[in-house]
Design an enzyme around this catalytic site. Structure first.
Site, PDB file in Angstrom:
ATOM      1  N   SER A 249      25.449  -4.039   9.133  1.00  0.00           N
ATOM      2  CA  SER A 249      25.656  -2.918   9.637  1.00  0.00           C
ATOM      3  C   SER A 249      23.874  -2.436  10.038  1.00  0.00           C
ATOM      4  O   SER A 249      23.367  -3.174   9.805  1.00  0.00           O
ATOM      5  CB  SER A 249      26.177  -1.877   8.790  1.00  0.00           C
ATOM      6  OG  SER A 249      25.209  -1.704   7.559  1.00  0.00           O
ATOM      7  N   LYS A 250      23.857  -1.164  10.540  1.00  0.00           N
ATOM      8  CA  LYS A 250      22.584  -0.814  10.787  1.00  0.00           C
ATOM      9  C   LYS A 250      21.530  -1.182   9.931  1.00  0.00           C
ATOM     10  O   LYS A 250      20.432  -1.429   9.890  1.00  0.00           O
ATOM     11  CB  LYS A 250      22.661   0.724  11.231  1.00  0.00           C
ATOM     12  CG  LYS A 250      23.192   0.886  12.615  1.00  0.00           C
ATOM     13  CD  LYS A 250      22.181   0.661  13.594  1.00  0.00           C
ATOM     14  CE  LYS A 250      22.789   1.397  14.963  1.00  0.00           C
ATOM     15  NZ  LYS A 250      24.147   0.506  15.464  1.00  0.00           N
ATOM     16  N   ARG A 251      21.942  -0.744   8.433  1.00  0.00           N
ATOM     17  CA  ARG A 251      20.646  -0.666   7.386  1.00  0.00           C
ATOM     18  C   ARG A 251      20.337  -2.260   7.155  1.00  0.00           C
ATOM     19  O   ARG A 251      19.482  -2.430   6.303  1.00  0.00           O
ATOM     20  CB  ARG A 251      21.513  -0.106   6.269  1.00  0.00           C
ATOM     21  CG  ARG A 251      22.504  -0.605   5.615  1.00  0.00           C
ATOM     22  CD  ARG A 251      23.520   0.092   4.765  1.00  0.00           C
ATOM     23  NE  ARG A 251      24.645  -0.469   4.613  1.00  0.00           N
ATOM     24  CZ  ARG A 251      24.964  -1.365   3.657  1.00  0.00           C
ATOM     25  NH1 ARG A 251      24.042  -1.871   2.835  1.00  0.00           N
ATOM     26  NH2 ARG A 251      26.070  -1.703   3.600  1.00  0.00           N
ATOM     27  N   HIS A 252      20.991  -3.075   7.947  1.00  0.00           N
ATOM     28  CA  HIS A 252      20.457  -4.583   7.526  1.00  0.00           C
ATOM     29  C   HIS A 252      19.388  -4.652   8.561  1.00  0.00           C
ATOM     30  O   HIS A 252      19.177  -5.975   8.720  1.00  0.00           O
ATOM     31  CB  HIS A 252      21.710  -5.524   7.850  1.00  0.00           C
ATOM     32  CG  HIS A 252      22.801  -5.472   6.527  1.00  0.00           C
ATOM     33  ND1 HIS A 252      23.959  -4.952   6.917  1.00  0.00           N
ATOM     34  CD2 HIS A 252      22.473  -5.601   5.209  1.00  0.00           C
ATOM     35  CE1 HIS A 252      24.692  -4.935   5.600  1.00  0.00           C
ATOM     36  NE2 HIS A 252      23.870  -5.192   4.596  1.00  0.00           N
ATOM     37  N   GLY A 253      18.875  -3.799   9.348  1.00  0.00           N
ATOM     38  CA  GLY A 253      17.992  -4.046  10.337  1.00  0.00           C
ATOM     39  C   GLY A 253      18.622  -4.364  11.845  1.00  0.00           C
ATOM     40  O   GLY A 253      19.636  -3.778  12.044  1.00  0.00           O
TER      41      GLY A 253
END
Length: 483
Positions: A249-253
């Site tokens: 998801s987004k928080r993984h870059g």
RNA sequence: GGCGCAUUCGUCUAGCGGCCCAGGACGCCUCCCUCUCAAGGAGGAGAUCACCGGUUCGAAUCCGGUAUGCGCUACCA
């Protein structure tokens, strides 16, 4: 398992909710690869049945991403939003056949029910409140203006078994399945209904999708059966995880494919790298051309286990592909990144032939196209901005000054300017001054580029040109000997 | 909580009963090349194949259980 359908027809069926992320694109890639390998048909279908989540422009973004990767489609894009009448009619028929029913439950009741179930540690699921409503009760609900949804009647007993090409037989107890919604109250179908109908109508032979769909596959199988249709072959692809092993998801870059494009990854890198996330050819081959991958791709070699996206490895691979480009191709690809990221004070459009002379110096050193402007900025700016201390990195001031003076004296009278001439002129000076070339050249390097790490000195100076070099050497001297 | 899937070096993976006290790649370390940085070349460290039982002359490979992880559990896909 042995009797293959006469024609392979597969589909990539994204919902237009934004930028497709890499896992999603990997699924598209595997479908495409399978289609091309089998001389089959690759279909693009847009699953825009969630009005609230549909994002304007997402379809174009999806198509552009596919094009960028070179994944062309043979049919479509089909839009489910344009086929609503088909789903509605099918849902009605399901009711007539006794396979579905109207449900008038409010979302409030559903929410309360769910909360209660969780509180009692009961498996959450629709309680079939409306499954056996009499026609009087139904008329009454309709009279109150309640717009129903249509739900599927899951058989109360028995089990549903299906074969997954990757994982083998998977068994579900029907008692663990609830009566899911087929048609929403806004008249749109759910994924389950639309997906089954379209896959059948479009004669999809293999449904290849991510592993997260395994739990809903028994519902689909039951639906096919209720419709009197033969289900397609299922193959659930392993998921792609973030570094913490959770769903990407987004928080993984960077997760969406366009971010990779913007960062300067080449499409051939993504193509190759993504093909290796969940599939392998053998125990050693990794760098493969598009044609080779098509030729060798097979579902038998798709793995069962989820994969973590390894950023270091894709960076390495991008470097490999960058180095495999011809100097001219590389320069061509670099230009847009230069136009975009070089300081604004540099006149546009940039001098392409100048860029073409710089490009070979940096091609071995770049992993991402987007880092090239940063690496080569000193070729373009008028005034270098660096700390004078850099000049004295490995040497005392008097010697540095002497180096600059000597080099300046030799070069200002030069009437040719090439890497050979520069080396023949400067290298002997290191012997005369009894200094290691590394130290001697280091001073010149900083003076001429403002940096301690650059492409080879003489090639760099050749490209920079005499005027610029002389000017920069002079400036460096002034930095060390203020007037 | 229920259901499902999975489990080989940090990561991607090879392995489908003996060729494996487990091979390749990225990353990491060392050396070589070298004007710096890369690239390239040569080495190295790194996995008791999640665990416990079983089947077998023999298991990473087959079976069962346990654990762990992940996914699903919406009128989202």
């Amino acid at each position: 398992m042995s009797d293959k359908p006469e024609k392979v027809r597969v589909r990539y069926a994204p919902s237009p909710t934004g930028y497709p992320h890499v896992g999603n694109i990997r699924t598209a890639l595997f479908n495409w690869l399978f289609a091309r390998h089998c001389n089959g048909v690759f279909i693009l279908r847009i699953e825009d049945t969630d009005v609230a989540r549909t994002v304007e422009g997402a379809v174009d973004i999806i198509m552009n991403s596919l094009r960028w990767l070179g994944l062309d489609w043979d049919e479509g894009p089909y839009f489910q939003s344009q086929r609503l009448h088909i789903y509605r009619e099918a849902a009605e028929n399901l009711i007539k056949g006794g396979f579905a029913y109207r449900c008038y439950c409010s979302s409030e009741r559903l929410a309360a029910m769910r909360q209660e179930q969780i509180k009692l540690k009961r498996p959450p699921g629709y309680d079939r409140h409306c499954r056996n409503l009499t026609s009087e009760q139904q008329t009454e609900m309709e009279g109150r203006g309640i717009v129903p949804v249509i739900r599927f009647k899951i058989p109360l007993e028995g089990q549903t078994i299906f074969n997954d090409l990757i994982r083998g037989d998977i068994v579900f107890e029907n008692s663990t399945l609830d009566d899911f919604v087929l048609l929403k109250s806004d008249g749109y179908p759910t994924y389950h209904l639309a997906n089954v109908i379209d896959d059948h109508l479009m004669e999809i032979s293999h449904v290849m999708r991510a592993e997260e769909w395994v739990p809903s596959t028994p519902r689909h199988v039951l639906l096919y059966r209720a419709m009197g249709w033969q289900p397609p072959i299922f193959a659930h692809m392993p998921m792609i995880l973030g570094t913490d092993r959770s769903k990407l998801s987004k928080r993984h870059g960077a997760t969406s494919i366009n971010e990779y494009q913007d960062a300067g990854y080449l499409p051939e890198t993504l193509f190759n790298f993504l093909s290796l996330l969940g599939w392998s050819l053998d125990d050693k081959t990794e760098i493969m051309s598009r044609d080779e991958i098509i030729k060798k791709f097979s579902l038998e070699r798709v793995s069962k286990t989820a994969a973590i996206f390894n950023k270091e490895k894709i960076d390495w691979m991008n470097g490999m592909y960058i180095r495999s480009l011809s100097p001219d191709e590389f320069a061509g690809k670099v230009i847009p990144f230069m136009e975009k990221a070089l300081p604004l004070e540099i006149h546009r459009p940039l001098d392409e032939s100048y860029i073409r002379s710089i490009a070979p110096l940096i091609q071995d050193r770049a992993k991402l196209l987007a880092e090239v402007p940063e690496l080569t900025g000193f070729f373009f700016v008028d005034n270098l901005d660096y700390d004078a201390k850099l000049l004295l990195n490995k040497i005392e001031k008097p010697q540095a000054v002497q180096i600059l003076q000597v080099v300046l004296a030799k070069l200002s009278i030069a009437n040719t300017w090439s890497r050979e001439m520069l080396e023949e002129t400067i290298r002997p000076l290191t012997v005369e001054m009894n200094l290691k070339p590394g130290i001697f050249f280091g001073v010149i390097r900083v003076a001429v580029t403002g940096k301690t790490a650059t492409p080879p000195l003489f090639e760099t100076m050749e490209v920079l040109g005499k005027d610029r070099c002389i000017k920069r050497l002079t400036t460096a001297l002034e930095k060390l000997t203020p007037v």
